[in-house]
Each structure stands twice: as structure tokens, then as C-alpha cells.
Design an enzyme around this catalytic site. Structure first.
Site, PDB file in Angstrom:
ATOM      1  N   TYR A  49       9.346 -27.668  20.369  1.00 55.89           N
ATOM      2  CA  TYR A  49       8.998 -26.247  20.451  1.00 55.89           C
ATOM      3  C   TYR A  49       8.318 -25.770  19.166  1.00 55.89           C
ATOM      4  CZ  TYR A  49       9.507 -21.186  20.382  1.00 55.89           C
ATOM      5  OH  TYR A  49       9.253 -19.846  20.282  1.00 55.89           O
ATOM      6  N   GLY A  56       7.943 -18.637  22.477  1.00 52.55           N
ATOM      7  CA  GLY A  56       8.660 -17.760  23.399  1.00 52.55           C
ATOM      8  C   GLY A  56       8.493 -18.238  24.827  1.00 52.55           C
ATOM      9  N   HIS A  79       1.470 -11.555  15.364  1.00 46.34           N
ATOM     10  CA  HIS A  79       2.717 -10.812  15.208  1.00 46.34           C
ATOM     11  C   HIS A  79       2.693  -9.834  14.030  1.00 46.34           C
ATOM     12  CE1 HIS A  79       4.158 -13.658  18.136  1.00 46.34           C
ATOM     13  NE2 HIS A  79       5.360 -13.115  18.140  1.00 46.34           N
TER      14      HIS A  79
END
Length: 504
Positions: A49, A56, A79
Site C-alpha cells: 500500500y 485510501g 492534500h
């Protein structure tokens, strides 16, 4: 200071408040480098990941090898969307320190350059502009941490030497090379609890100051009222098994040493007495008499908050966790900020109770029919013509009321988001920010209370009868706010007292 993997609160305070320069211990550096080397090798043929997947709910999409570095830049830039006033320099220092401490646990797989760059920012006084709002507290402080990461890659804005400037210009001036992407540096910097932890540590240090001042004010309050000193008795408080209460009582006894204003119950009442109605209160109001029972739980709350925040600071709050010793990468949720969020809720309640105590003590001083020894609002002028501190009470009361409203829990106000991937979150940064607001309010109320106390001392002409510590407090406040009789604007003096309380 050489950081060897963990920090205590005193060391944290030296770094975030006193500007202590830091460096990384060589053994710690080696562990970080080993973690990076392992992850670089381990990730080559595996799905991990945030290294070769999206973030997400986008984790179901594999990322092509040619785009892996771009992926890390994308999470930072996408972000960096915070809004609101920037965090204070002290909070930013604490947040960067917290992020650094996570990486020094050697479970994040970042290149050592990431750690060195955070050290450079701290030592050179480069503070990323971090808007207050944006975090839901899981996956940690994504938005606010993205603003730190944005500065580390040489973009966005920073505060440097008191000015808000483009990061690129500052780094160029200092010959600092921006952060490079190797494996997961973008995700590692943005994914964790560093901002809420940093704000929480600043809150804790300020709450400790408030408690110290509240104890001194409470002893002085009882001196003004000529209370019986057994409220702080070692025996009385010793039969209650809570450590906070016992410590508070012991501290009060220490502060009260040498006082000629506190009464000895045995000398005053434990003998034949023919009075039918006692002129002096046999027991004072709870806001004077129950200080150990009220501030004891506050102290216990601070002690627990210290344990939780220092544990969080010295933890690996990243995801996934790189276990180079057992040759494994483990996915989970260490970025979840519940520990900090819950503690900030408890801390703000404790601070609000301190604020309520100060407001009630102040009311005692201002209410002549209650105290029986002072003019209304400790007015040293002509009653009716002058107003003393009447209006200051309005300010203190309204501010206390705001604290009470803000003391509602943030921790339980989770809202699902992120396509319900983040279906239960901590709201930890919001909790820490609200706690910070409550603490600021408390300093304001306590500042007004301090002025009321010294006015009462001068009204009764008892300064030379005070304990050594409370006399010192009286003199320090009087250096800021001389005794006043006439009605004059006092907002500047109140602000000066608040600054004194915050900085000492």
C-alpha cells in the site's frame, strides 16, 4: 541535544519552546537506514500500500513503476488543501518534532534524508505554513502534514525569521536540498498523528502553567479570606486515596509557608466560645475550601495526558509499518488518533474546571455581601461614581461560559468520509485545537482574576502578611498593573498579565 530514539517532556519543552538544537544519534541513524534498505529490497516484487498502489479507497488500483515517484508527490500536492489561520510557530515545531520521532523509530522505511531535513528545518527555524483546519484525525493529519511535506519538497510557504515567504527562496538561501522521493516518503510524511500530538504537547505545557498559577491564586485567595488552614491538611487529604489531591494539598502547604493570614482552627475555635453567631465563617465557600478536591483531578488528568502524549510522540504512527527485523511489512491503522483525541477532550474539561474555579473565586472577591470584607468589585474609589472591576467580571464570565460550551466532546463526533473508507475517525486535531482555545480562554480569565486578587490585597493592606510565594506573586502582578482607584481602560494591562502568565 542528541536524540537517541525517545524523548521525555522536559526534552520536548527544550526543543519546542527554548529552540534547543538537535542531532540524530548515530545508532538511530543506522536503524533508519536499515529500515529503508530493507523496504527498498522487499518492495520490488510485492504489492504494498502506498508504494505501488493508490491511496485510501484508491488502493485497489496498481500504480505503474514509471509513476511511483510521481505518486509520492501527488499525495503531498493533492492534500495541501488546509484552510484557516496558520498554526503557531510553537505548534509547528512540535508537529515537525513529532513527525521526526516517528521516523526515528525505524519502522517507516524512509530515507535518512527525510529525517535530516526535518532536523534542518527545526535547527534553522523554518516553519511550514500549516492552516488549522483539514484533519479528521485518521489517516492521521493528512492535510496539515501535507503542508509540512509541501515545504520539505521546496514548495508552498514557510515562516522564516518572522516573515511569510516562498519555501523555494528560503531553502535556496540556506543551501538546503529539498526532499527527494525514494519509496514512500510522500505518504510517510503525510500519514500520522504528528500535528495533533504536537498541538497536544503545547497544550499540556500551557495547562501545567495554568495549574501552577491556579494553585498560587487559590492560596492567596484563602489568605485574603483568612480561611482556616486545615483545608490543605496532610491528614485530611491523606484519607482520600487520590494522588492528585494529595499532591495539590502538599503544594498548597508549601506555597502557604510563612503566611500570617491563614488561621489555625485549633487556636481559634477549639476552646470555650460564647458567640451565638460566629462573625468569621467556620467553613468558607467551596471555591476556597475544596481546592485539593477540585484541582486534584485536574492534576491527575495532566499526569495521564503527559503519559499518553509522550507515548504517542515516541511511537511509530505510520502505515504500513516496516518490520525490518522480521522481514515483513504490516498494514494497519497506527495513524488513528483516538488516544490523543480522547486525552484532549479530557484536558479541556479539566482546564474548563480550573477556569470555573477562578471565576467563582473572583465572584467571591467582587460580591461584598458574600465576602463581608471588601467593597463591591474591589472598588477602591467612590462607590457609585467609580466602578472598580465590575466590567472585568463581564469579560471573565462570558469567557468562562464559552469554555463550558467548548468542553463538549469532539472525540465522539466522528463523521464517515473518504468514500466510507474512513468510516470512523478520531477528530484528534479538532479536539486538540478546541482544547487550545479553551486554554487560551483560561489564561484570559486567570489574568483578570490575578488583578482582582492584588486589588483585594491592597484594599485590606495585607501584603506584608502574605506567604513568601504569594507575596512574590502579588509583587509580580503589581509590576504590571499598579494599584488603581480611578476608572481607566485596562485592556492593555489585562493583556500584559496574560502574556506574563503564559511565559512564566
Amino acid at each position: 541535544m542528541v536524540i537517541k530514539g525517545t524523548l521525555n517532556l522536559h526534552e520536548v519543552q527544550s526543543i519546542i519552546e527554548d529552540g534547543c538544537k538537535i542531532e540524530i544519534d548515530e545508532k538511530v541513524r543506522k536503524r533508519v537506514e536499515e529500515s529503508f534498505s530493507f523496504l527498498t529490497s522487499f518492495a520490488k516484487d510485492k504489492v504494498i500500500y502506498g508504494i505501488n498502489t493508490g491511496f485510501g479507497p484508491m488502493a485497489q488500483w496498481r500504480i505503474d513503476d514509471k509513476n511511483l515517484k510521481e505518486l509520492q508527490y501527488n499525495i503531498i500536492r493533492s492534500h495541501s488543501v488546509g484552510v484557516g489561520e496558520p498554526l503557531s510557530v510553537r505548534c509547528v515545531r512540535a508537529a515537525m518534532l513529532s513527525r521526526l520521532m516517528t521516523f526515528l523509530q525505524a519502522h517507516s522505511g524512509v530515507n535518512i534524508q527525510t529525517c535530516d531535513l526535518l532536523v534542518d528545518f527545526l535547527n534553522c527555524g523554518i516553519y511550514p505554513v500549516i492552516p488549522q483546519h483539514g484533519s479528521v484525525g485518521a489517516s492521521g493529519d493528512l492535510v496539515q502534514l501535507a503542508h509540512i511535506a509541501l515545504a520539505l519538497i521546496g514548495e508552498g510557504e514557510v515562516f522564516y525569521k518572522g516573515s511569510r515567504r516562498n519555501t523555494e527562496d528560503v531553502l535556496s538561501e540556506l543551501n538546503i536540498v529539498p526532499l527527494q522521493m525514494y519509496t514512500r516518503e510522500g505518504l510517510a510524511v503525510t500519514n500520522g498523528t504528528a500535528v495533533m500530538t504536537g498541538i497536544g504537547l503545547v497544550n499540556l505545557l500551557n495547562a501545567k502553567r495554568l495549574l501552577t498559577w491556579s494553585l498560587k491564586a487559590s492560596v492567596l485567595m484563602n489568605e485574603i479570606a483568612s480561611s482556616y488552614d486545615d483545608l490543605m491538611s496532610e491528614v485530611l487529604n491523606g484519607v482520600k486515596c487520590h494522588p492528585g489531591q494529595q499532591i495539590v494539598a502538599a503544594k498548597m502547604r508549601e506555597i502557604a509557608k510563612g503566611s500570617k493570614m491563614l488561621l489555625d482552627r485549633e487556636k481559634e475555635l477549639y476552646h470555650k466560645n460564647d458567640e451565638d453567631i460566629f462573625k468569621h465563617k467556620v467553613q468558607p465557600y467551596y471555591s476556597l475550601r475544596c481546592i485539593p478536591q477540585i484541582l486534584g483531578p485536574v492534576l491527575d488528568a495532566l499526569i495521564n495526558a503527559k503519559r499518553v502524549l509522550i507515548d504517542e510522540l515516541n511511537s511509530a504512527d505510520d502505515n504500513p509499518i516496516v518490520d525490518s527485523q522480521n522481514k515483513m511489512v504490516i498494514h494497519g491503522g497506527n495513524f488513528h488518533g483516538d488516544y490523543v483525541s480522547f486525552e484532549m477532550d479530557k484536558l479541556k474539561i479539566a482546564v474548563t474546571k480550573m477556569t470555573m474555579l477562578a471565576e467563582r473565586q473572583m465572584n467571591y472577591l467582587f460580591h461584598d455581601r458574600i465576602n463581608g470584607i471588601l467593597p463591591p468589585f474591589v472598588n477602591l474609589g467612590v462607590l457609585g461614581l467609580n466602578y472598580g472591576m465590575q466590567a472585568m467580571q463581564f469579560t471573565a464570565t462570558s469567557t468562562t461560559a464559552e469554555c463550558q460550551t467548548l468542553s463538549n466532546s469532539m472525540y465522539v463526533h466522528s463523521i464517515p468520509n473518504n468514500n466510507d473508507n474512513q468510516d470512523i475517525v478520531s477528530m484528534g486535531t479538532n479536539s486538540a485545537l478546541i482544547c487550545q482555545h479553551v486554554i487560551d480562554n483560561s489564561f484570559q480569565v486567570l489574568g483578570i482574576h490575578m488583578i482582582a486578587l492584588v486589588q483585594a490585597v491592597d484594599c485590606l493592606k495585607i501584603a506584608d502578611k502574605l506567604a513568601v510565594e504569594t507575596r512574590d506573586l502579588y509583587e509580580k502582578i503589581r509590576d504590571i498593573v499598579p494599584v488603581f482607584v480611578e476608572d481607566l481602560p485596562k485592556y492593555k494591562e489585562i493583556d500584559a498579565v496574560i502574556r506574563f502568565l503564559k511565559n512564566n
